[in-house]
Scaffold this motif. Structure first.
Motif, PDB file in Angstrom:
ATOM      1  N   ILE A 115     -32.124  17.859 -32.167  1.00 22.76           N
ATOM      2  CA  ILE A 115     -32.950  17.941 -31.029  1.00 22.76           C
ATOM      3  C   ILE A 115     -33.921  17.103 -31.471  1.00 22.76           C
ATOM      4  CG2 ILE A 115     -34.996  19.451 -30.074  1.00 22.76           C
ATOM      5  CD1 ILE A 115     -33.184  21.795 -30.429  1.00 22.76           C
ATOM      6  N   ASP A 116     -34.159  16.164 -30.303  1.00 23.35           N
ATOM      7  CA  ASP A 116     -35.106  15.095 -30.490  1.00 23.35           C
ATOM      8  C   ASP A 116     -36.419  15.395 -29.832  1.00 23.35           C
ATOM      9  OD1 ASP A 116     -36.415  12.578 -30.406  1.00 23.35           O
ATOM     10  OD2 ASP A 116     -34.708  11.432 -29.682  1.00 23.35           O
ATOM     11  N   LEU A 117     -37.467  15.513 -31.043  1.00 16.07           N
ATOM     12  CA  LEU A 117     -38.600  15.630 -30.240  1.00 16.07           C
ATOM     13  C   LEU A 117     -39.629  14.699 -30.804  1.00 16.07           C
ATOM     14  CD1 LEU A 117     -40.478  18.042 -29.024  1.00 16.07           C
ATOM     15  CD2 LEU A 117     -40.843  19.062 -31.392  1.00 16.07           C
ATOM     16  N   ASP A 118     -40.168  13.941 -29.693  1.00 17.16           N
ATOM     17  CA  ASP A 118     -40.817  12.861 -29.832  1.00 17.16           C
ATOM     18  C   ASP A 118     -40.227  11.890 -31.081  1.00 17.16           C
ATOM     19  OD1 ASP A 118     -42.712  14.049 -28.019  1.00 17.16           O
ATOM     20  OD2 ASP A 118     -43.683  15.244 -29.401  1.00 17.16           O
ATOM     21  N   GLY A 119     -39.288  11.608 -30.989  1.00 15.12           N
ATOM     22  CA  GLY A 119     -38.717  10.719 -32.066  1.00 15.12           C
ATOM     23  C   GLY A 119     -38.167  11.334 -33.250  1.00 15.12           C
ATOM     24  N   GLU A 120     -38.431  12.427 -33.436  1.00 15.92           N
ATOM     25  CA  GLU A 120     -38.015  13.355 -34.742  1.00 15.92           C
ATOM     26  C   GLU A 120     -36.946  14.067 -34.277  1.00 15.92           C
ATOM     27  OE1 GLU A 120     -39.843  16.143 -38.382  1.00 15.92           O
ATOM     28  OE2 GLU A 120     -41.217  15.661 -36.577  1.00 15.92           O
ATOM     29  N   LYS A 121     -35.940  14.149 -35.313  1.00 20.18           N
ATOM     30  CA  LYS A 121     -34.640  14.899 -34.936  1.00 20.18           C
ATOM     31  C   LYS A 121     -34.735  16.348 -35.940  1.00 20.18           C
ATOM     32  CE  LYS A 121     -32.006  11.665 -33.064  1.00 20.18           C
ATOM     33  NZ  LYS A 121     -30.332  10.707 -32.971  1.00 20.18           N
ATOM     34  N   HIS A 122     -34.377  17.234 -35.111  1.00 19.56           N
ATOM     35  CA  HIS A 122     -34.391  18.549 -35.934  1.00 19.56           C
ATOM     36  C   HIS A 122     -33.012  18.920 -35.714  1.00 19.56           C
ATOM     37  CE1 HIS A 122     -38.892  18.846 -35.917  1.00 19.56           C
ATOM     38  NE2 HIS A 122     -38.697  18.180 -35.063  1.00 19.56           N
ATOM     39  N   ARG A 123     -32.458  19.465 -36.988  1.00 19.08           N
ATOM     40  CA  ARG A 123     -30.863  19.576 -37.055  1.00 19.08           C
ATOM     41  C   ARG A 123     -30.788  21.344 -36.877  1.00 19.08           C
ATOM     42  NH1 ARG A 123     -26.303  18.909 -41.506  1.00 19.08           N
ATOM     43  NH2 ARG A 123     -27.823  19.896 -42.577  1.00 19.08           N
ATOM     44  N   VAL A 124     -30.332  21.668 -35.745  1.00 16.37           N
ATOM     45  CA  VAL A 124     -30.505  23.116 -35.407  1.00 16.37           C
ATOM     46  C   VAL A 124     -29.050  23.707 -35.009  1.00 16.37           C
ATOM     47  CG1 VAL A 124     -32.933  23.041 -34.803  1.00 16.37           C
ATOM     48  CG2 VAL A 124     -31.203  22.922 -33.174  1.00 16.37           C
ATOM     49  N   ILE A 125     -29.080  25.021 -35.113  1.00 16.39           N
ATOM     50  CA  ILE A 125     -28.089  25.865 -34.456  1.00 16.39           C
ATOM     51  C   ILE A 125     -28.621  27.009 -33.309  1.00 16.39           C
ATOM     52  CG2 ILE A 125     -27.506  27.377 -36.120  1.00 16.39           C
ATOM     53  CD1 ILE A 125     -24.707  27.104 -35.829  1.00 16.39           C
ATOM     54  N   PRO A 126     -28.081  27.185 -32.388  1.00 15.28           N
ATOM     55  CA  PRO A 126     -28.379  28.364 -31.441  1.00 15.28           C
ATOM     56  C   PRO A 126     -28.330  29.482 -32.123  1.00 15.28           C
ATOM     57  CG  PRO A 126     -27.112  26.674 -30.185  1.00 15.28           C
ATOM     58  CD  PRO A 126     -27.050  26.497 -31.571  1.00 15.28           C
ATOM     59  N   ARG A 127     -29.372  30.605 -32.043  1.00 14.99           N
ATOM     60  CA  ARG A 127     -29.125  31.763 -32.565  1.00 14.99           C
ATOM     61  C   ARG A 127     -28.918  32.754 -31.503  1.00 14.99           C
ATOM     62  NH1 ARG A 127     -26.026  32.015 -36.432  1.00 14.99           N
ATOM     63  NH2 ARG A 127     -26.954  33.424 -37.741  1.00 14.99           N
ATOM     64  N   MET A 140     -14.553  21.276 -38.580  1.00 17.15           N
ATOM     65  CA  MET A 140     -15.570  20.591 -38.580  1.00 17.15           C
ATOM     66  C   MET A 140     -16.697  20.827 -37.554  1.00 17.15           C
ATOM     67  SD  MET A 140     -17.508  18.685 -40.600  1.00 17.15           S
ATOM     68  CE  MET A 140     -16.150  17.908 -41.780  1.00 17.15           C
ATOM     69  N   ALA A 141     -17.640  21.245 -37.829  1.00 17.61           N
ATOM     70  CA  ALA A 141     -18.763  21.603 -36.701  1.00 17.61           C
ATOM     71  C   ALA A 141     -18.895  20.305 -35.739  1.00 17.61           C
ATOM     72  CB  ALA A 141     -20.047  22.108 -37.239  1.00 17.61           C
ATOM     73  N   THR A 142     -19.157  20.501 -34.622  1.00 14.08           N
ATOM     74  CA  THR A 142     -19.411  19.689 -33.521  1.00 14.08           C
ATOM     75  C   THR A 142     -21.082  19.524 -33.460  1.00 14.08           C
ATOM     76  OG1 THR A 142     -17.662  20.231 -31.996  1.00 14.08           O
ATOM     77  CG2 THR A 142     -19.455  18.853 -31.021  1.00 14.08           C
ATOM     78  N   VAL A 143     -21.389  18.184 -33.465  1.00 18.49           N
ATOM     79  CA  VAL A 143     -23.007  17.876 -33.590  1.00 18.49           C
ATOM     80  C   VAL A 143     -23.184  17.278 -32.260  1.00 18.49           C
ATOM     81  CG1 VAL A 143     -25.015  16.843 -34.609  1.00 18.49           C
ATOM     82  CG2 VAL A 143     -22.900  17.585 -36.100  1.00 18.49           C
ATOM     83  N   LYS A 144     -24.235  17.741 -31.425  1.00 17.81           N
ATOM     84  CA  LYS A 144     -24.656  17.363 -29.955  1.00 17.81           C
ATOM     85  C   LYS A 144     -25.964  17.156 -30.064  1.00 17.81           C
ATOM     86  CE  LYS A 144     -20.778  19.453 -27.227  1.00 17.81           C
ATOM     87  NZ  LYS A 144     -20.649  20.275 -26.333  1.00 17.81           N
ATOM     88  N   GLU A 145     -26.446  16.297 -29.114  1.00 14.02           N
ATOM     89  CA  GLU A 145     -27.927  15.787 -28.951  1.00 14.02           C
ATOM     90  C   GLU A 145     -28.525  16.428 -27.660  1.00 14.02           C
ATOM     91  OE1 GLU A 145     -29.606  13.410 -30.967  1.00 14.02           O
ATOM     92  OE2 GLU A 145     -27.558  13.071 -32.181  1.00 14.02           O
ATOM     93  N   LEU A 146     -29.791  16.629 -27.966  1.00 12.50           N
ATOM     94  CA  LEU A 146     -30.510  17.465 -26.882  1.00 12.50           C
ATOM     95  C   LEU A 146     -32.069  16.989 -26.908  1.00 12.50           C
ATOM     96  CD1 LEU A 146     -29.654  21.076 -26.571  1.00 12.50           C
ATOM     97  CD2 LEU A 146     -29.367  19.585 -24.926  1.00 12.50           C
ATOM     98  N   LYS A 147     -32.825  16.397 -26.047  1.00 13.93           N
ATOM     99  CA  LYS A 147     -34.037  15.947 -26.186  1.00 13.93           C
ATOM    100  C   LYS A 147     -35.127  17.076 -25.817  1.00 13.93           C
ATOM    101  CE  LYS A 147     -33.441  10.923 -25.360  1.00 13.93           C
ATOM    102  NZ  LYS A 147     -34.096  10.594 -26.595  1.00 13.93           N
ATOM    103  N   ALA A 148     -36.072  17.157 -26.193  1.00 12.09           N
ATOM    104  CA  ALA A 148     -36.930  18.185 -26.017  1.00 12.09           C
ATOM    105  C   ALA A 148     -38.439  17.563 -26.174  1.00 12.09           C
ATOM    106  CB  ALA A 148     -36.996  19.038 -27.352  1.00 12.09           C
ATOM    107  N   THR A 149     -39.337  18.294 -25.196  1.00 12.79           N
ATOM    108  CA  THR A 149     -40.705  17.771 -25.261  1.00 12.79           C
ATOM    109  C   THR A 149     -41.329  19.171 -25.949  1.00 12.79           C
ATOM    110  OG1 THR A 149     -41.004  19.097 -23.175  1.00 12.79           O
ATOM    111  CG2 THR A 149     -40.455  16.792 -23.183  1.00 12.79           C
TER     112      THR A 149
END
Length: 225
Positions: free
Chosen positions: A66-78, A1-10
């Motif tokens: 990725i939490d961007l101004d309260g909106e979360k974007h589910r992403v994976i680094p490429r 199962m994939a690991t899901v982590k949080e990052l805050k962005a501006t």
């Protein structure tokens, strides 16, 4: 199962090299979120938090919210770039993940059972031929690594991709017969094997020669007169 982590962005409204350098001077790392048929988002991330995520390992197979101004974007680094001198992150590309998406990922190998391998016990060494394998995985089932068990390998034996049981939702996109790991012989192993073979062949040959030699005749006794 994939690991899901949080990052805050501006938000990073300005693009270009000058704006990127300004972000780095402020202790932030410029990044981009793209994909899923949506417009790219230019963002910046805290340098310390991003650095910890990268150097913790498995960065390219980890899903982030990725939490961007309260909106979360589910992403994976490429992809990500490191400074060639100081080795700190200077840019990251993130792929936006849509619902039910499947993506191609390069997954590292995790070799187990080395100490139990009979080939290793005889002096052989484990050689990892391919450190990663190319797989296609459902987003929710991206493996952190693929486990390869070498506990039963003898010298000159190998594990191929077709020998590995993949997790649910994961399929092979490269050659299934590709070699992943092999146990290579120690130095001088070929000469020892050749010598042992020669000795084994010499023993039966000597026995055969002895059997083929005619028996010596006993000296004839005097005839009675």
């Amino acid at each position: 199962m994939a690991t899901v982590k949080e990052l805050k962005a501006t938000a990073r409204p300005k693009a270009g090299k000058g704006a990127a350098r300004a972000e780095r001077r402020a202790g932030r790392v410029p990044a981009v979120i793209y994909g899923d048929n949506k417009a790219p988002l230019t963002i910046s991330l805290d340098d310390k938090a991003l650095r910890q995520s990268i150097f913790a390992g498995h960065f390219l197979t980890t899903i982030f919210n990725i939490d961007l101004d309260g909106e979360k974007h589910r992403v994976i680094p490429r992809d990500f770039a490191l400074d060639p001198v100081k080795d700190f992150p200077i840019h990251v590309d993130f792929l936006r993940l849509g619902k039910g998406a499947s993506i191609r990922v390069s997954v590292p190998l995790h070799v187990t059972g080395t100490e139990a391998s009979p080939g290793v016990k005889r002096g052989g060494a484990v050689n990892i031929v391919n450190h990663t394998v190319e797989l296609e995985a459902e987003v929710e089932h991206i493996p952190q690594f693929i486990e390869v068990d070498v506990s039963k390998l003898e010298i000159n034996n190998s594990v191929h991709l077709s020998d590995v049981v993949l997790p649910k939702g994961v399929r092979v996109v490269s050659r299934e017969d590709q070699t992943l790991v092999t146990v290579v012989p120690p130095s001088g192993y070929a000469e020892e094997t050749k010598g042992a073979g020669a000795e084994g062949a010499a023993a039966p040959a000597a026995g055969a020669a002895a059997a083929a030699a005619p028996a010596a005749k006993a000296p004839a006794g005097d005839k009675k007169k």
